[in-house]
Design an enzyme around this catalytic site. Sequence first.
Site, PDB file in Angstrom:
ATOM      1  N   GLU A 270      -6.124 -11.348   0.052  1.00  0.00           N
ATOM      2  CA  GLU A 270      -7.199 -10.673   1.006  1.00  0.00           C
ATOM      3  C   GLU A 270      -8.704 -10.498   0.768  1.00  0.00           C
ATOM      4  O   GLU A 270      -9.441  -9.468   0.975  1.00  0.00           O
ATOM      5  CB  GLU A 270      -6.572  -9.292   1.571  1.00  0.00           C
ATOM      6  CG  GLU A 270      -5.243  -9.041   1.903  1.00  0.00           C
ATOM      7  CD  GLU A 270      -4.605  -7.947   2.213  1.00  0.00           C
ATOM      8  OE1 GLU A 270      -5.476  -7.088   2.899  1.00  0.00           O
ATOM      9  OE2 GLU A 270      -3.514  -7.568   2.108  1.00  0.00           O
TER      10      GLU A 270
ATOM     11  N   GLU B  60       1.052  -1.264   0.207  1.00  0.00           N
ATOM     12  CA  GLU B  60      -0.097  -0.068   0.029  1.00  0.00           C
ATOM     13  C   GLU B  60       0.960   1.467  -0.094  1.00  0.00           C
ATOM     14  O   GLU B  60       0.606   2.081   0.715  1.00  0.00           O
ATOM     15  CB  GLU B  60      -1.011  -0.029   1.290  1.00  0.00           C
ATOM     16  CG  GLU B  60      -1.939  -1.337   1.384  1.00  0.00           C
ATOM     17  CD  GLU B  60      -2.751  -1.315   2.389  1.00  0.00           C
ATOM     18  OE1 GLU B  60      -2.572  -0.478   3.205  1.00  0.00           O
ATOM     19  OE2 GLU B  60      -3.595  -2.307   2.561  1.00  0.00           O
TER      20      GLU B  60
END
Length: 460
Positions: free
Chosen positions: A373, A266
């Site tokens: 995820e 991220e």
Amino acid sequence: MKMGKICNWIFYVIVCFITLSLTSCASDDNGNDASGVLAPVAQEATDISLTSFKANWDNVFRASEYVLDVSTTNDFSSFVDGFNNLSINQLSQSVTGLMSNTTYYYRVRAVVSGVISGNSNIVSAETNTEFPDDITLKSATENNFFVGVAVSEARTNISSYDEIYMREFSSITAENDMKMASIFTGIDNTGAIIYDWSKVDALVDYAETNNLNVHGHTLIWHRSLPQALENFSGTDQEFEDLIEQYITDVLTRYQGKINSWDVVNEAIDDDPNVQWRDTVFLQRMGEDYVEKCFAFARAADPDIKLFYNDYNMTFDATKRGKVLDLVDQLLLENIIDGVGYQMHIDYNFPSTQQIQDATDELVAKDVLIHFAELDVKVNAANDLTELTEERAMAQSQRVKEVVEIFNAIPQSKKYAITVWGLKDDDTWLIPENNGRPEWPLLFDDSFDKKSSYQGFLEGL
């Protein structure tokens, strides 16, 4: 003689009338059309499975073909895609691509010398509610790709978790135990890093004992920052040296045991006008810090698979473009192997086409693909106080679509689908974090399979 001819003529007319009447009655009773073509008789469905069944019907003399309709309503007000006026030259047809635990209806018509009969009787078929017990996520994906689950070291020691981990999954990812703040616990007086390897060692031993793949998550993430780095008073170069030392120590310690790592997580900003998220790594190491971290990892273990991982890739084209530009740069230097598209999605967003388009863009790159995820929210609008059957089926359909898209990726580019938690009450989307109840995973609070589990299998 004349009277005899008249009687014969009257008899002939009566016979014709009776014949026509009988023909008309037969047509009405058997569904013939105006031309007298006999309609088929549909028989009970066979080979019924979770997502398919075989429709059957009797032969009609001189029929050259048959026309099949399949619907979810007995009035045939709508049709299953691909099964409306389907032309068939046999006495049965496999009907596939269906939803589990759903009632379908079919009817058939015969074609004789170009003339189509009326409809047959209507037959219903209900698809099964679940796969046989010997089919699991692991067995269904064997030799195709890894199917993973986010775990914690503590849960591997609980038998109810362990049983399902072993039965259903071929790969594990630590939800938190392998993040930097869990391993990097401080800096001693000599400037050396103080490590706590206990949880990672235990997870690696667990994986080796049970023949599981391990995907490491994650070496660098701004939200898992050790306090010693957050308050680090040394120079920028000393900060960078610590990062290099950390990455090197982790990868060399688990060389040959952890097969892949999310190197940086991220790093791309959500603001379309900004490239990099403003983090301590950016501030202390510069705009090329992602490249540096991948280079450190490649030098530490040339054989490990190195991934970049980020969210919103399925619908935010601007952010995705920035990620793919980064991937191109890392590919030029041969320091990246794969990309993780985090699948934190809703049951109704993004669209299936958006997910497909995003996947196609990644397939065009020379990288392994990880649908990371995976969880599917069903209560983003906060309109549920409990999981309804309707919403559970919509969630199942969404999981099925995601798995179908991944399964269609070229085999050489598939890495894994990793579900972000085992059961609903384990999710990171707990009300305290999320502001509302959620049920985003494949198992319920009691470790029972949900419809979304079946959706995963259907997608294969």
